[in-house]
Scaffold this motif. Structure first.
Motif, short mmCIF file in Angstrom:
data_model
loop_
_atom_site.label_atom_id
_atom_site.label_comp_id
_atom_site.label_asym_id
_atom_site.label_seq_id
_atom_site.Cartn_x
_atom_site.Cartn_y
_atom_site.Cartn_z
N GLN A 14 -6.03 8.84 22.31
CA GLN A 14 -5.94 8.79 23.76
C GLN A 14 -6.70 9.96 24.36
OE1 GLN A 14 -1.62 8.52 24.67
NE2 GLN A 14 -2.15 6.57 25.61
N LEU A 15 -7.49 9.66 25.37
CA LEU A 15 -8.13 10.67 26.21
C LEU A 15 -7.64 10.41 27.62
CD1 LEU A 15 -11.82 10.53 24.87
CD2 LEU A 15 -9.99 12.06 24.15
N VAL A 16 -6.94 11.37 28.18
CA VAL A 16 -6.33 11.18 29.49
C VAL A 16 -6.91 12.19 30.47
CG1 VAL A 16 -4.19 11.11 30.79
CG2 VAL A 16 -4.23 10.33 28.41
N GLU A 17 -7.66 11.66 31.44
CA GLU A 17 -8.27 12.52 32.46
C GLU A 17 -7.30 12.75 33.62
OE1 GLU A 17 -11.77 9.72 31.15
OE2 GLU A 17 -9.64 9.49 31.68
N SER A 18 -7.46 13.89 34.26
CA SER A 18 -6.70 14.18 35.46
C SER A 18 -7.51 15.13 36.33
CB SER A 18 -5.34 14.79 35.12
OG SER A 18 -5.49 16.00 34.41
N GLY A 19 -7.11 15.22 37.60
CA GLY A 19 -7.73 16.19 38.49
C GLY A 19 -8.68 15.61 39.51
N GLY A 20 -8.93 14.32 39.44
CA GLY A 20 -9.81 13.72 40.43
C GLY A 20 -9.15 13.65 41.79
N TYR A 34 -15.36 9.66 36.85
CA TYR A 34 -15.71 10.61 35.80
C TYR A 34 -14.91 10.27 34.54
CZ TYR A 34 -18.46 13.40 38.99
OH TYR A 34 -19.44 13.83 39.85
N TYR A 35 -15.65 10.18 33.43
CA TYR A 35 -15.05 9.77 32.16
C TYR A 35 -15.15 10.89 31.13
CZ TYR A 35 -15.41 5.00 33.95
OH TYR A 35 -15.30 3.86 34.71
N CYS A 36 -14.12 11.03 30.37
CA CYS A 36 -14.10 11.96 29.25
C CYS A 36 -14.57 11.22 28.00
CB CYS A 36 -12.67 12.48 29.07
SG CYS A 36 -12.42 13.61 27.71
N ASN A 37 -15.32 11.92 27.16
CA ASN A 37 -15.88 11.32 25.95
C ASN A 37 -15.66 12.25 24.77
OD1 ASN A 37 -18.54 11.41 24.10
ND2 ASN A 37 -18.14 9.31 24.71
N ALA A 38 -15.26 11.69 23.65
CA ALA A 38 -15.14 12.43 22.40
C ALA A 38 -16.08 11.80 21.38
CB ALA A 38 -13.70 12.41 21.90
N LEU A 39 -16.89 12.62 20.74
CA LEU A 39 -17.91 12.11 19.82
C LEU A 39 -17.96 12.93 18.55
CD1 LEU A 39 -20.35 10.25 19.27
CD2 LEU A 39 -21.78 11.98 20.39
N LYS A 40 -17.98 12.20 17.44
CA LYS A 40 -18.16 12.82 16.13
C LYS A 40 -19.17 11.96 15.39
CE LYS A 40 -15.37 14.33 12.18
NZ LYS A 40 -13.99 14.41 11.65
N THR A 41 -20.20 12.60 14.82
CA THR A 41 -21.27 11.81 14.22
C THR A 41 -21.39 11.95 12.71
OG1 THR A 41 -22.84 13.60 14.64
CG2 THR A 41 -22.64 11.87 16.32
N TRP A 42 -20.68 12.90 12.14
CA TRP A 42 -20.78 13.12 10.70
C TRP A 42 -19.43 13.43 10.11
CZ3 TRP A 42 -19.63 16.71 7.03
CH2 TRP A 42 -20.26 16.56 5.78
N PRO A 43 -19.10 12.87 8.95
CA PRO A 43 -19.89 11.96 8.13
C PRO A 43 -19.92 10.53 8.63
CG PRO A 43 -17.79 12.35 7.09
CD PRO A 43 -17.82 13.22 8.31
N THR A 44 -19.04 10.21 9.54
CA THR A 44 -18.98 8.88 10.13
C THR A 44 -18.91 9.03 11.64
OG1 THR A 44 -17.76 8.08 8.19
CG2 THR A 44 -17.74 6.68 10.15
N ARG A 45 -19.55 8.10 12.32
CA ARG A 45 -19.56 8.15 13.78
C ARG A 45 -18.26 7.60 14.34
NH1 ARG A 45 -23.41 8.36 17.98
NH2 ARG A 45 -22.70 7.35 19.90
N PHE A 46 -17.64 8.40 15.19
CA PHE A 46 -16.49 7.96 15.96
C PHE A 46 -16.73 8.37 17.41
CE2 PHE A 46 -13.68 6.56 12.68
CZ PHE A 46 -13.96 7.34 11.57
N GLU A 47 -16.41 7.48 18.33
CA GLU A 47 -16.59 7.78 19.74
C GLU A 47 -15.46 7.15 20.53
OE1 GLU A 47 -20.30 6.51 21.44
OE2 GLU A 47 -20.18 8.01 23.03
N TYR A 48 -14.93 7.93 21.46
CA TYR A 48 -13.80 7.48 22.26
C TYR A 48 -14.04 7.83 23.72
CZ TYR A 48 -11.68 7.40 17.63
OH TYR A 48 -11.42 7.17 16.31
N TRP A 49 -13.44 7.01 24.60
CA TRP A 49 -13.57 7.20 26.04
C TRP A 49 -12.20 7.22 26.70
CZ3 TRP A 49 -18.23 8.04 28.37
CH2 TRP A 49 -19.37 7.72 27.65
N GLY A 50 -12.12 8.02 27.74
CA GLY A 50 -10.95 7.96 28.59
C GLY A 50 -11.10 6.84 29.60
N GLN A 51 -10.08 6.65 30.42
CA GLN A 51 -10.09 5.57 31.40
C GLN A 51 -10.77 5.96 32.70
OE1 GLN A 51 -5.94 4.24 31.62
NE2 GLN A 51 -6.46 2.60 30.21
#
Length: 118
Positions: free
Chosen positions: A3-9, A93-110
């Motif tokens: 979970q990526l939970v944004e706040s503050g907008g 505005y969206y939050c993003n989490a990215l990991k590219t090594w050794p395997t790519r994982f990417e996640y987005w907030g709402q």
């Protein structure tokens, strides 16, 4: 479960400031680069800023000098401080989490809405 939970907008007047937060759970936060993106109506999603695992940062040209990205690995949170806001900064505005090594994982907030208007 990730979970990526944004706040503050919210609504702010031109020239004002907002601070966004994104709290992450379900990932090894300190192994991910974290980013903020935005998407205005009718436009493509675009990078605002990114902070790498060791703290180095990069910004879109429109964000340089006005926005600051930071992270607190102890709190699994990434921040975006936005100053001198302009009407053209209005977007989701969206939050993003990215990991590219050794395997790519990417996640987005709402997303969180930022509206700059008088």
């Amino acid at each position: 479960q990730v979970q990526l939970v944004e706040s503050g907008g919210g609504l702010v007047q031109p020239g004002g400031s907002l601070s966004l937060s994104c709290a992450a759970s379900g990932i090894s936060f300190d192994t991910y680069s974290m980013g903020w993106y935005r998407q205005a109506p009718g436009k493509q999603r675009e990078l605002v800023a990114r902070i790498l695992t060791r703290g180095s940062t990069n910004y879109a040209d429109f964000a340089k000098g006005r926005f600051t990205i930071s992270r607190d690995n102890a709190k699994n949170t990434v921040f975006l401080q936005m100053n001198s806001l302009k009407p053209e900064d209005t977007a989701v505005y969206y939050c993003n989490a990215l990991k590219t090594w050794p395997t790519r994982f990417e996640y987005w907030g709402q997303g969180t809405q930022v509206t700059v208007s008088s």
